[in-house]
Enzyme design. Structure first.
Site, mmCIF file in Angstrom:
data_model
loop_
_atom_site.group_PDB
_atom_site.id
_atom_site.type_symbol
_atom_site.label_atom_id
_atom_site.label_comp_id
_atom_site.label_asym_id
_atom_site.label_seq_id
_atom_site.Cartn_x
_atom_site.Cartn_y
_atom_site.Cartn_z
ATOM 1 N N HIS A 128 0.846 -1.193 0.000
ATOM 2 C CA HIS A 128 0.000 0.000 0.000
ATOM 3 C C HIS A 128 0.883 1.244 0.000
ATOM 4 O O HIS A 128 1.089 1.846 -1.049
ATOM 5 C CB HIS A 128 -0.944 -0.032 1.217
ATOM 6 C CG HIS A 128 -1.873 1.138 1.303
ATOM 7 N ND1 HIS A 128 -2.177 1.763 2.484
ATOM 8 C CD2 HIS A 128 -2.541 1.784 0.338
ATOM 9 C CE1 HIS A 128 -3.011 2.757 2.247
ATOM 10 N NE2 HIS A 128 -3.263 2.793 0.945
ATOM 11 N N CYS A 152 -0.545 0.315 9.608
ATOM 12 C CA CYS A 152 -0.726 1.681 9.097
ATOM 13 C C CYS A 152 -2.146 1.892 8.578
ATOM 14 O O CYS A 152 -2.822 2.834 8.972
ATOM 15 C CB CYS A 152 0.295 1.986 7.999
ATOM 16 S SG CYS A 152 1.967 2.172 8.636
ATOM 17 N N HIS A 153 -2.588 1.009 7.655
ATOM 18 C CA HIS A 153 -3.904 1.212 7.065
ATOM 19 C C HIS A 153 -4.716 -0.071 7.013
ATOM 20 O O HIS A 153 -5.675 -0.170 6.252
ATOM 21 C CB HIS A 153 -3.777 1.817 5.665
ATOM 22 C CG HIS A 153 -2.955 3.070 5.641
ATOM 23 N ND1 HIS A 153 -1.612 3.049 5.365
ATOM 24 C CD2 HIS A 153 -3.269 4.353 5.923
ATOM 25 C CE1 HIS A 153 -1.139 4.291 5.458
ATOM 26 N NE2 HIS A 153 -2.120 5.095 5.806
ATOM 27 N N GLY A 154 -4.297 -1.077 7.809
ATOM 28 C CA GLY A 154 -5.107 -2.267 7.989
ATOM 29 C C GLY A 154 -5.183 -3.230 6.820
ATOM 30 O O GLY A 154 -6.266 -3.662 6.443
ATOM 31 N N PRO A 167 -6.475 -2.002 2.054
ATOM 32 C CA PRO A 167 -6.258 -1.162 0.870
ATOM 33 C C PRO A 167 -5.097 -1.582 -0.033
ATOM 34 O O PRO A 167 -4.990 -1.082 -1.149
ATOM 35 C CB PRO A 167 -5.962 0.212 1.485
ATOM 36 C CG PRO A 167 -5.359 -0.092 2.810
ATOM 37 C CD PRO A 167 -6.001 -1.358 3.288
#
Lengths: 188, 410
Positions: A128, A152-154, A167
């Protein structure tokens, strides 16, 4: 000196028709030639910012696999980045190979991602935005699929390092590597 | 190439910007229309050439700095890494190294052109001073840069030049310690030299801008030294006449420059500087780069430490007084039969000084160096004021066009 300047001035005043196109052509050709030359001269400057020979020479890392027990995950540094080495258990391998490729975002067979089934070697950088996913150390969250989880963003990765949720667009990258013998792998 | 071609092209976006920030009007005024004497010869190419070399030096320097390490343990090795491992690093370094020599060559021609054609005379005194400030800044920058590779000549050059300041009475020693940031040339010295070597070129750019503002206020001098604004026929627009001429000169210059960069890159350098700096051993000979040799010769000609340093700096500062030392109203040496000869003798004297600077300071070279040093100051302090008083100049043309028109009629 002064003669040539005044001479060209007179030409300019009388220059029309044939003379003018010839001068325009010369001006265009000279400008284009100089422009191309300047563009070429820029290349050495730009190229000097690419990795230097000594940087490229550091691009292989040899790792001894002997101390890595089954079920253990180890992180090594290659080209300044973390590389995950996972000595997978039978259960983890079976889980990775049982997945239906159709439900994967970035379809890849586990057989193609691991040269030897029990050794998974991947660049530990989330596809990502470049964070290092959790799951290498004991007690760290491994996500919903028992592989890695990027805080950080799963993004969730499975036991083959493939993206399953979140993501990130792609699976964790597999670097070029080869087994020098049964207990040594050379990355790069 | 008539007036229509010199008018700015109408363009909506250009006009929108120009109404708010008149940058296009400014460029058109200063780079296209700018009325320039129509009789400039090729000696007038060297100002714009110097500007272009400054850009080449800053550009190559910025890219070299990306791979250079300003630390006594790593500086020499990092330069060798640039030469061997960094892509085209050898080319960038040779461009920068030889660029320094060519920068001085171009600027020396530019200065001597000014001396021959009297470009320092009213109303161009401040233009001349700004040029001298640039020259001083260039010498400082070149010296600082020469220290960075941390070879033997870098180290000992830095030691000798910083020690010049110890000649100052009373405060000399504390000043030198302050310059070093220690008790000798060492890591703190190298760090500050790198910082200043990166800073000064941008200071030079600033002074160059002032130099250009002063130049464009009264326009270029010219080979006849007659004001070109008296007669409208004496001026031609800068573009295309001098843009084309400057670009042609640039092409010739780049060919010569490239010959050295590619085929004789170490011609101007000292091989001793490829030996890493050793604070415990001085090389057999300490020689500065060629462009500083005349001043080095003046320093060594005088057998007194303080007076030697004073003479060396005085040799440069004396140039600031030229507009008053030379009181002749006639600018160009073309019309000054005696000054013209003095100019060539002075040029020879300067070259002889340069030669002496490269020799061992003993025997014949020392004596010749002393005579040449004496003549250097006699030229400016005695001959110039006297000649400008007693010389009878030849008749000046009324305007630049006058002699030309006469020959056309004949």
């Amino acid at each position: 000196m002064s003669e040539s300047a005044s001479a060209s001035a007179t030409h300019g005043q009388h220059g029309h028709g044939e003379g003018e196109t010839r001068r325009d052509f010369l001006a265009l050709a000279a400008t284009a030639f100089a422009g191309a030359g300047a563009a070429c001269a820029l290349w050495p400057f730009i190229d000097s910012m690419n990795p230097a020979a000594d940087t490229l020479a550091l691009s292989t890392t040899d790792v001894s696999l002997a101390p890595i027990a089954e079920g253990m995950r180890v992180t090594v540094k290659w080209r300044g980045k973390p590389v995950f080495i996972d000595h997978r258990t039978k259960a983890q391998i079976d889980e990775a190979r049982a997945v239906n490729l159709g439900e994967l975002r970035d379809p890849a067979k586990d057989e193609d991602r691991a040269q030897k089934a029990e050794w998974l070697v991947m660049v530990g950088v989330c596809t990502h935005l470049g964070c290092i996913p959790n799951g290498q150390k004991q007690g760290e969250p491994r996500g919903d699929f028992g592989g890695w989880f990027c805080p950080c963003h799963g993004s969730h990765y499975d036991t083959s390092g493939r993206i399953r949720k979140g993501p990130a667009p792609l699976n964790l990258a597999v670097p070029p590597y080869k087994f020098l013998n049964d207990t040594t792998v050379s990355i790069g | 190439m008539s007036t229509t071609e010199n008018a700015p092209k109408k363009n909506g976006i250009v006009e929108w910007i120009d109404y708010r920030l008149p940058i296009f009007t400014f460029m058109n005024h200063e780079l296209r229309e700018y009325p320039t004497p129509k009789n400039l010869n090729y000696w007038w190419n060297f100002g714009s050439l110097a500007g272009i070399v400054l850009v080449i030096m800053i550009l190559s320097g910025i890219f070299l700095a990306m791979n250079y390490t300003a630390h006594v343990d790593h500086a020499f090795v990092s330069v060798e890494r640039i030469m061997r491992d960094v892509n085209t690093g050898w080319l960038l370094r040779y461009i920068h190294m030889n660029g320094a020599s060519f920068f001085f060559l171009v600027v020396y021609i530019h200065i001597f052109r000014g001396l021959y054609y009297g470009s320092y005379k009213p109303p161009r005194e401040i233009l001349w001073w700004l040029g001298l400030v640039i020259f001083l800044l260039m010498m400082a920058t070149a010296f600082l840069g020469y220290v960075l590779p941390w070879g033997q000549m870098s180290f000992w050059g830095a030691t000798v030049i910083t020690n010049l300041f110890s000649a100052i009475p009373l405060v000399g020693e504390p000043i030198v310690t302050w310059l070093w940031g220690g008790f000798g040339v060492d890591n703190p010295t190298l760090n500050r030299f790198f910082s200043l070597h990166y800073l000064l070129p941008f200071v030079i750019v600033g002074v160059v801008v002032l130099h250009l503002v002063a130049l464009h206020t009264h326009g270029s001098n010219n080979p006849l030294g007659v004001d070109h604004k008296k007669n409208p026929k004496d001026s031609i627009p800068f573009h295309p006449y001098y843009t084309a001429k400057d670009m042609f000169g640039l092409g010739v210059f780049l060919v010569v420059y490239a010959l050295f960069v590619f085929f004789a890159p170490n011609f101007f350098g000292e091989s001793v500087n490829y030996v890493p700096a050793n604070p415990l051993q001085t090389p057999a000979e300490i020689v500065p780069e060629w462009y500083l040799l005349p001043f080095y010769a003046i320093l060594r000609s005088i057998p007194d430490k303080l007076l030697g340093v004073v003479a060396m700096f005085g040799a440069i500062f004396i140039l600031f007084l030229l507009p008053w030392l030379d009181s002749s109203k006639v600018r160009s040496a073309t019309f000054r039969p005696i000054y013209k000869q003095l100019f060539w003798i002075f040029l020879a004297d300067y070259i002889i000084l340069g030669w002496c600077g490269a020799q061992h300071p003993e025997g014949a070279p020392l004596i010749i160096g002393r005579i040449a040093t004496a003549y250097y100051f006699i030229h400016f302090l005695v001959l110039m004021p006297l000649v400008s008083k007693f010389e009878k100049p030849r008749a000046l043309p009324e305007s630049i066009s006058t002699p030309v028109l006469k020959t056309e009629k004949a």
